[in-house]
Design a protein around this motif. Structure first.
Motif, PDB file in Angstrom:
ATOM      1  N   GLY A  98       0.795  -1.236   0.000  1.00 42.64           N
ATOM      2  CA  GLY A  98       0.000   0.000   0.000  1.00 42.64           C
ATOM      3  C   GLY A  98       0.819   1.275   0.000  1.00 42.64           C
ATOM      4  N   GLY A  99       0.279   2.252   0.691  1.00 34.62           N
ATOM      5  CA  GLY A  99       0.859   3.594   0.686  1.00 34.62           C
ATOM      6  C   GLY A  99       2.247   3.694   1.303  1.00 34.62           C
ATOM      7  N   GLY A 100       2.553   2.767   2.202  1.00 33.40           N
ATOM      8  CA  GLY A 100       3.913   2.696   2.720  1.00 33.40           C
ATOM      9  C   GLY A 100       4.277   3.687   3.812  1.00 33.40           C
ATOM     10  N   THR A 101       3.307   4.081   4.642  1.00 33.63           N
ATOM     11  CA  THR A 101       3.692   5.006   5.726  1.00 33.63           C
ATOM     12  C   THR A 101       4.556   4.278   6.768  1.00 33.63           C
ATOM     13  N   ASN A 102       4.316   2.990   6.960  1.00 37.91           N
ATOM     14  CA  ASN A 102       5.186   2.237   7.883  1.00 37.91           C
ATOM     15  C   ASN A 102       6.593   2.112   7.303  1.00 37.91           C
TER      16      ASN A 102
ATOM     17  N   GLY B  44       2.457  -3.627   5.921  1.00 37.42           N
ATOM     18  CA  GLY B  44       1.249  -3.474   5.132  1.00 37.42           C
ATOM     19  C   GLY B  44       1.322  -4.339   3.882  1.00 37.42           C
TER      20      GLY B  44
ATOM     21  N   ILE C  83       3.141  -6.059  10.961  1.00 40.56           N
ATOM     22  CA  ILE C  83       2.378  -5.098  11.764  1.00 40.56           C
ATOM     23  C   ILE C  83       0.917  -5.225  11.377  1.00 40.56           C
ATOM     24  N   HIS C  84       0.069  -5.326  12.409  1.00 40.67           N
ATOM     25  CA  HIS C  84      -1.361  -5.539  12.173  1.00 40.67           C
ATOM     26  C   HIS C  84      -2.165  -4.500  12.964  1.00 40.67           C
ATOM     27  N   PRO C  85      -3.186  -3.920  12.334  1.00 41.79           N
ATOM     28  CA  PRO C  85      -3.895  -2.825  13.005  1.00 41.79           C
ATOM     29  C   PRO C  85      -5.025  -3.254  13.942  1.00 41.79           C
TER      30      PRO C  85
ATOM     31  N   LEU D 286      -2.840   4.046  12.875  1.00 38.58           N
ATOM     32  CA  LEU D 286      -1.679   4.065  11.975  1.00 38.58           C
ATOM     33  C   LEU D 286      -0.534   4.895  12.576  1.00 38.58           C
TER      34      LEU D 286
ATOM     35  N   GLU E 152       1.189   2.797  14.963  1.00 39.34           N
ATOM     36  CA  GLU E 152       1.903   1.681  14.322  1.00 39.34           C
ATOM     37  C   GLU E 152       3.355   2.050  14.053  1.00 39.34           C
TER      38      GLU E 152
HETATM   39  C1  GRF Z   1      -1.338  -0.650   8.233  1.00 36.01           C
HETATM   40  O1  GRF Z   1      -2.521  -0.365   8.911  1.00 36.01           O
HETATM   41  C2  GRF Z   1      -0.836  -1.999   8.654  1.00 36.01           C
HETATM   42  O2  GRF Z   1      -1.114  -2.316   9.966  1.00 36.01           O
HETATM   43  C3  GRF Z   1      -1.618  -2.901   7.760  1.00 36.01           C
HETATM   44  O3  GRF Z   1      -1.669  -2.215   6.532  1.00 36.01           O
HETATM   45  C4  GRF Z   1      -1.573  -0.812   6.751  1.00 36.01           C
HETATM   46  C5  GRF Z   1      -0.438  -0.328   5.915  1.00 36.01           C
HETATM   47  O4  GRF Z   1      -0.255   1.041   5.944  1.00 36.01           O
HETATM   48  N1  GRF Z   1      -1.062  -4.228   7.750  1.00 36.01           N
HETATM   49  P1  GRF Z   1       0.971   1.677   5.215  1.00 36.01           P
HETATM   50  O5  GRF Z   1       1.018   1.135   3.790  1.00 36.01           O
HETATM   51  O6  GRF Z   1       2.223   1.355   5.977  1.00 36.01           O
HETATM   52  O7  GRF Z   1       0.693   3.152   5.198  1.00 36.01           O
END
Ligand code: GRF
Length: 194
Positions: A10-14, A84, A104-106, A172, A175
């Motif tokens: 996804g967007g990759g904020t983590n 993510g 990582i799980h929300p 998030l 996280e």
């Molecule tokens: C986060 O909520 C993570 O817990 C889940 O997917 C989302 C990814 O967000 N597994 P990001 O791509 O890191 O913004």
């Protein structure tokens, strides 16, 4: 120095939090490769940070995806962070990196985990159940979905009027710091073992 491979969907904020922690000297490690299983916004973040990044399209690779990722990471990653990442890794991948894959799980696992429980679905279920708290969990990846050993958790209050989106946003933010501290701890325990 610890070499980290990061998998995203996804967007990759983590991922960004990891990049910033490495750049800021908070995390003594190197992100060696970023792999996405679909056209993910996070690939741009990797490119901007000068990290080798590739997309292995899950719709093309299907059941071979895990093997392809493993080939790409070969000799390049001491640990793998699923930041993510929505595809399920095969058992040979889990075996090869056992104890060295972090997800990582929300939600506060074991609640709201398992197949289909990802992204906004998690927060919708929490709100529908009327829970007072939710949060996020960092855990080791095992063969089951979201069942590996829990390494760290952070509680987040569900407030009146919360929507799945508003709750997702607040979780998030938590996280990011939880993931960094879990990766730091793993780096330390791997160093201690050497
Ligand atoms: C986060 O909520 C993570 O817990 C889940 O997917 C989302 C990814 O967000 N597994 P990001 O791509 O890191 O913004």
């Amino acid at each position: 120095m610890l070499r980290i491979g990061v998998l995203i969907s996804g967007g990759g904020t983590n991922l960004q939090a990891l990049i910033d922690a490495v750049d800021g000297g908070i995390l003594d490690a190197r992100i060696t490769k970023v792999i996405a299983d679909r056209p993910a916004g996070g690939l741009k973040r990797a490119a901007s940070a000068g990290i080798p990044a590739i997309m292995l399209d899950r719709t093309i690779y299907g059941k071979e995806l895990s093997e392809r990722i493993m080939e790409e990471l070969k000799g390049e990653a001491d640990i793998v962070v699923l930041a993510g990442f929505l595809s399920i890794l095969g058992s040979s991948f889990v075996k090869a990196y056992r104890g060295r894959i972090i997800n990582i799980h929300p939600s506060l696992l074991p609640s709201y985990g398992g197949k289909g429980m990802h992204g906004i679905h998690v927060h919708e279920a929490v709100i529908a159940a009327g829970d007072k708290y939710s949060g996020c969990t960092v855990h080791l990846v095992e063969e089951g979905v979201d069942t590996g050993k829990i390494l760290a958790q952070k509680k987040v209050r569900v407030v009146p009027g919360d929507t799945p989106e508003s709750l997702a946003k607040r979780i998030l933010e938590e996280e990011h710091s939880l993931l960094i501290s879990a990766v730091k701890n793993m780096a330390k325990s791997m160093e201690d073992k050497q």
